[in-house]
Scaffold this motif. Structure first.
Motif, mmCIF file in Angstrom:
data_model
loop_
_atom_site.group_PDB
_atom_site.id
_atom_site.type_symbol
_atom_site.label_atom_id
_atom_site.label_comp_id
_atom_site.label_asym_id
_atom_site.label_seq_id
_atom_site.Cartn_x
_atom_site.Cartn_y
_atom_site.Cartn_z
ATOM 1 N N ALA A 1 0.854 -1.069 0.206
ATOM 2 C CA ALA A 1 0.044 -0.037 -0.049
ATOM 3 C C ALA A 1 0.998 1.129 -0.071
ATOM 4 C CB ALA A 1 -1.101 0.032 1.366
ATOM 5 N N VAL A 2 1.915 1.221 1.044
ATOM 6 C CA VAL A 2 2.648 2.289 0.916
ATOM 7 C C VAL A 2 3.501 2.919 -0.471
ATOM 8 C CG1 VAL A 2 4.964 3.250 1.963
ATOM 9 C CG2 VAL A 2 3.070 2.247 3.260
ATOM 10 N N ARG A 3 3.954 1.765 -0.954
ATOM 11 C CA ARG A 3 4.697 1.839 -2.459
ATOM 12 C C ARG A 3 3.708 2.272 -3.399
ATOM 13 N NH1 ARG A 3 8.720 -3.655 -2.269
ATOM 14 N NH2 ARG A 3 10.306 -2.713 -0.753
ATOM 15 N N LYS A 4 2.550 1.645 -3.384
ATOM 16 C CA LYS A 4 1.623 2.005 -4.834
ATOM 17 C C LYS A 4 1.067 3.571 -4.368
ATOM 18 C CE LYS A 4 -2.690 0.571 -6.576
ATOM 19 N NZ LYS A 4 -3.643 -0.367 -6.793
ATOM 20 N N ILE A 5 0.660 3.974 -3.088
ATOM 21 C CA ILE A 5 0.411 5.441 -2.973
ATOM 22 C C ILE A 5 1.639 6.465 -3.284
ATOM 23 C CG2 ILE A 5 -0.283 7.173 -1.279
ATOM 24 C CD1 ILE A 5 -2.492 5.046 -2.138
ATOM 25 N N GLU A 6 2.861 5.936 -2.830
ATOM 26 C CA GLU A 6 4.054 6.824 -3.005
ATOM 27 C C GLU A 6 4.070 6.981 -4.827
ATOM 28 O OE1 GLU A 6 7.094 4.700 -1.354
ATOM 29 O OE2 GLU A 6 7.035 5.992 0.462
ATOM 30 N N GLY A 7 4.047 5.788 -5.474
ATOM 31 C CA GLY A 7 4.025 5.678 -6.854
ATOM 32 C C GLY A 7 2.893 6.623 -7.582
ATOM 33 N N LEU A 8 1.543 6.520 -7.168
ATOM 34 C CA LEU A 8 0.433 7.160 -7.664
ATOM 35 C C LEU A 8 0.746 8.576 -7.516
ATOM 36 C CD1 LEU A 8 -2.402 4.788 -6.766
ATOM 37 C CD2 LEU A 8 -1.263 5.140 -9.172
ATOM 38 N N SER A 9 1.194 9.017 -6.255
ATOM 39 C CA SER A 9 0.977 10.533 -5.917
ATOM 40 C C SER A 9 2.316 11.231 -6.711
ATOM 41 C CB SER A 9 1.464 10.745 -4.469
ATOM 42 O OG SER A 9 2.713 10.023 -4.061
ATOM 43 N N GLY A 10 3.212 10.543 -7.254
ATOM 44 C CA GLY A 10 4.087 11.207 -8.035
ATOM 45 C C GLY A 10 3.678 11.425 -9.326
ATOM 46 N N ASP A 11 2.796 10.810 -10.052
ATOM 47 C CA ASP A 11 2.080 10.965 -11.238
ATOM 48 C C ASP A 11 0.857 11.674 -11.175
ATOM 49 O OD1 ASP A 11 4.304 9.562 -12.332
ATOM 50 O OD2 ASP A 11 3.070 7.734 -11.929
ATOM 51 N N ASP A 12 0.008 11.743 -10.012
ATOM 52 C CA ASP A 12 -1.260 12.004 -9.954
ATOM 53 C C ASP A 12 -1.237 13.322 -8.863
ATOM 54 O OD1 ASP A 12 -3.885 12.857 -9.511
ATOM 55 O OD2 ASP A 12 -4.542 10.596 -9.275
ATOM 56 N N ASN A 13 -1.472 14.667 -9.680
ATOM 57 C CA ASN A 13 -1.270 15.549 -8.728
ATOM 58 C C ASN A 13 -2.625 15.855 -7.796
ATOM 59 O OD1 ASN A 13 0.254 18.279 -8.149
ATOM 60 N ND2 ASN A 13 -1.545 19.226 -9.149
ATOM 61 N N SER A 14 -3.619 15.375 -8.501
ATOM 62 C CA SER A 14 -4.876 15.437 -7.340
ATOM 63 C C SER A 14 -4.816 14.642 -6.206
ATOM 64 C CB SER A 14 -6.114 14.933 -8.367
ATOM 65 O OG SER A 14 -5.963 14.086 -8.599
ATOM 66 N N LEU A 15 -4.033 13.474 -6.336
ATOM 67 C CA LEU A 15 -3.884 12.714 -5.122
ATOM 68 C C LEU A 15 -2.682 13.168 -4.294
ATOM 69 C CD1 LEU A 15 -3.982 9.993 -3.714
ATOM 70 C CD2 LEU A 15 -2.574 8.891 -5.122
ATOM 71 N N ALA A 16 -1.777 13.922 -4.953
ATOM 72 C CA ALA A 16 -0.847 14.443 -3.843
ATOM 73 C C ALA A 16 -1.551 15.836 -3.052
ATOM 74 C CB ALA A 16 0.364 15.024 -5.065
ATOM 75 N N GLN A 17 -2.310 16.450 -3.796
ATOM 76 C CA GLN A 17 -2.920 17.543 -3.014
ATOM 77 C C GLN A 17 -4.011 16.885 -1.996
ATOM 78 O OE1 GLN A 17 -5.044 19.839 -6.119
ATOM 79 N NE2 GLN A 17 -3.305 21.017 -6.657
ATOM 80 N N GLU A 18 -4.617 15.698 -2.160
ATOM 81 C CA GLU A 18 -5.571 15.141 -1.301
ATOM 82 C C GLU A 18 -4.594 14.704 -0.171
ATOM 83 O OE1 GLU A 18 -7.850 11.740 -2.221
ATOM 84 O OE2 GLU A 18 -8.509 12.669 -4.232
#
Length: 390
Positions: free
Chosen positions: A361-378
């Motif tokens: 879960a940690v690695r997946k969220i780290e990876g997604l947040s690097g490409d998804d600006n809206s997730l990073a803001q969330e």
């Protein structure tokens, strides 16, 4: 949640009773009543003593504890109204004060009421001793005869056999319409060390949270503490603006507030004209207020669940729908980056999952947040929300 000193000698089984001159200690094995001495008169069954300072009158009420206080008073006046009553809060927020107030008030309300107050640790020790000495049956029979059972620090109850005995005890009391009150540092559903059927029994009652005091409550606590200090020494005097400053500066638990007051009282004993700047130096040294507090995993779970409009139960469940999986992975990720907890510990707190699940879960969220600006803001928004609650 301070406790008084344990006495070197006490009855094999003592219960709180009310006499003409106050509380007495009854030795149920010998059938004799001892004189009501103030220190020992507030001792309770199985050896956990009551502190005479912990009463409803000395409890400072506020928005963070008003509902818990109302329930506690109702239980003390009329057993079986909320059963079992489960109070939970972080350390130093008044759980023990409220539990001991219930015990004392229940006896005052009904002189024949048989009240048991003890910590989970003492319950464990007493049962283990009784089993070792082949007295377990006698102890169970004695506990069967009570009207109100109050257990403090439930999170420390360990051992399958001891928990089975505790479960039998509360089942017997609840089935007999006897009152049970329990306190812990987290809700019953989050007491992972408890056997499932013990948790289930506790969840079946009323669970109420006590949170950190607001400014008005903190100021009220300081004024009560000052009044008590003046009663002991009329020369003690602390200005209102100093109390106000401490109440605004020390924003944690009641225990921290007590420590700040005691430190100030000590300094004033040889430095009577202490300044606000000096007080800031004292408090900064004591509590390192510049360091941010670390949030708890349960805070992260609650805030993430609310943000994504799912329940905390769903977050900890085995459901694999997208609407649940994403919030669960986000919560695991935030638990890893915002707390010092290990991957196995985080997994246990998320419904008993393996540490590899948390790592995924940690690695997946780290990876997604690097490409998804809206997730990073969330994630940044959730970090702020969680930090504000810490």
């Amino acid at each position: 949640d301070a406790r008084g000193p344990r006495k070197a000698a006490r009855p094999a089984f003592a219960t709180l009773t009310a006499g003409a001159t106050g509380l007495n200690v009854m030795d149920r094995d010998a059938g004799k009543r001892t004189a009501p001495v103030e220190g020992e008169a507030r001792s309770s069954v199985l050896g956990s003593p009551l502190d005479p300072r912990y009463t409803f009158e000395s409890f400072v009420e506020g928005p963070s504890n008003r509902v818990a206080l109302a329930a506690a008073k109702a239980v003390a006046e009329s057993a079986s109204r909320f059963n079992p009553l489960f109070l939970h809060a972080s350390v130093g927020l008044g759980k023990t004060h409220l539990l001991q107030a219930i015990a004392a008030e229940a006896v005052r309300q009904n002189g024949k009421s048989r009240v048991v107050y003890l910590t989970a640790e003492y319950f464990m020790w007493r049962f283990a001793t009784a089993i070792r000495d082949n007295n377990a049956l006698t102890l169970k029979e004695q506990l069967r005869d009570i009207d109100l059972l109050i257990i403090d620090d439930m999170q420390f109850l360990q051992g399958k056999s001891i928990q089975n005995e505790f479960c039998h005890l509360i089942n017997m009391l609840l089935d007999s319409a006897k009152q049970v009150v329990v306190a812990a540092d987290r809700p019953p559903a989050e007491l992972e060390s408890l056997e499932p059927r013990v948790r289930s029994r506790l969840i079946g009652g009323v669970a109420l949270e006590m949170s950190a005091p607001d400014f008005a409550m903190r100021l009220g606590m300081l004024k009560l503490r000052l009044a008590a200090a003046k009663a002991e020494d009329p020369a003690v005097d602390i200005a209102d603006d100093v109390l106000d400053h401490i109440a605004r500066t020390v924003t944690g638990s009641g225990r921290e507030l007590e420590g700040a007051f005691n430190q100030l009282l000590f300094r004033q004993s040889f430095e009577p004209n202490i300044s606000i700047d000096q007080i800031d130096d004292i408090l900064r040294h004591m509590y390192r207020s510049s360091e941010p507090k670390r949030p708890r995993i349960e805070d992260i779970q609650r805030i993430v669940a609310r943000h994504y409009n799912v329940s905390k139960t769903e977050l900890l469940s085995n459901r694999r729908t997208r609407t649940i999986v994403k919030p669960r992975q986000v919560a695991m990720y935030l638990a890893k980056v915002m707390t010092p907890r290990s991957l196995p510990e985080i997994g246990r707190r998320f419904g008993g999952r393996d540490h590899t699940t948390v790592l995924h879960a940690v690695r997946k969220i780290e990876g997604l947040s690097g490409d998804d600006n809206s997730l990073a803001q969330e994630l940044e928004l959730l970090r702020r929300l969680i930090s504000d609650q810490a």
